[in-house]
Motif scaffolding. Structure first.
Motif, PDB file in Angstrom:
ATOM      1  N   SER A  17      83.247  46.048  40.889  1.00 56.51           N
ATOM      2  CA  SER A  17      83.273  47.510  40.950  1.00 56.51           C
ATOM      3  C   SER A  17      83.598  48.155  39.618  1.00 56.51           C
ATOM      4  CB  SER A  17      84.294  47.964  42.000  1.00 56.51           C
ATOM      5  OG  SER A  17      83.924  47.511  43.286  1.00 56.51           O
ATOM      6  N   SER A  41      82.884  48.903  35.725  1.00 54.52           N
ATOM      7  CA  SER A  41      81.769  48.943  34.779  1.00 54.52           C
ATOM      8  C   SER A  41      82.200  48.218  33.509  1.00 54.52           C
ATOM      9  CB  SER A  41      81.407  50.398  34.467  1.00 54.52           C
ATOM     10  OG  SER A  41      80.383  50.428  33.522  1.00 54.52           O
ATOM     11  N   ASP A  84      80.731  45.536  30.156  1.00 55.67           N
ATOM     12  CA  ASP A  84      79.684  44.843  29.414  1.00 55.67           C
ATOM     13  C   ASP A  84      80.213  43.436  29.138  1.00 55.67           C
ATOM     14  OD1 ASP A  84      78.022  43.753  27.461  1.00 55.67           O
ATOM     15  OD2 ASP A  84      77.768  45.664  26.406  1.00 55.67           O
TER      16      ASP A  84
END
Length: 133
Positions: free
Chosen positions: A83, A85, A87
């Motif tokens: 959940s 975000s 990278d």
């Protein structure tokens, strides 16, 4: 006490019980208090995952393992990590940079280390390329 703790930081159910035990409550008292709260443990896992990522780099696998260590179930930890975000290539690069600050690695050694930490081959390769190895 359980309400106060959950208002200021994120906990797993087990972690909150252990915190209350540390404060001197019995296991049964701590369990009763925690189970009387209405808490979304998945949301607590999301908050914990976010907090960890603010200060350290993790692979997806490594972050799930960290949340499990903190007492979240595998399902809660997975929901929490998925959940957020993030990278994962950036996380791999941050890990590579941290490793290179403390000791020299060859390209293949650093890729192996990052894979050991749970990064995919692609993420590890991205990281070492970006680190200039």
């Amino acid at each position: 006490a359980a309400e106060s703790y959950i208002e200021i930081m994120s906990f797993s159910r087990q972690g909150l019980i252990e915190q209350l035990e540390y404060e001197g409550f019995s296991t049964s008292e701590a369990t009763l208090a925690v189970d009387s709260l209405e808490v979304d443990w998945n949301e607590q896992a999301v908050e914990s995952a976010s907090s960890y990522l603010e200060v350290m780099s993790f692979s997806r696998e490594g972050l799930i393992e960290q949340l499990e260590f903190d007492g979240f179930t595998t399902e809660e930890a997975t929901v929490g990590v998925d959940s957020v975000s993030v990278d994962w290539n950036e996380q791999a690069w941050r890990s590579a940079e941290a490793y290179l600050e403390i000791m020299p690695f060859s390209r293949s050694e650093l890729i192996d280390q990052l894979k050991f930490d749970g990064f995919t081959t692609e993420q590890a390769t991205y990281a070492v390329d970006r680190a200039g190895l």
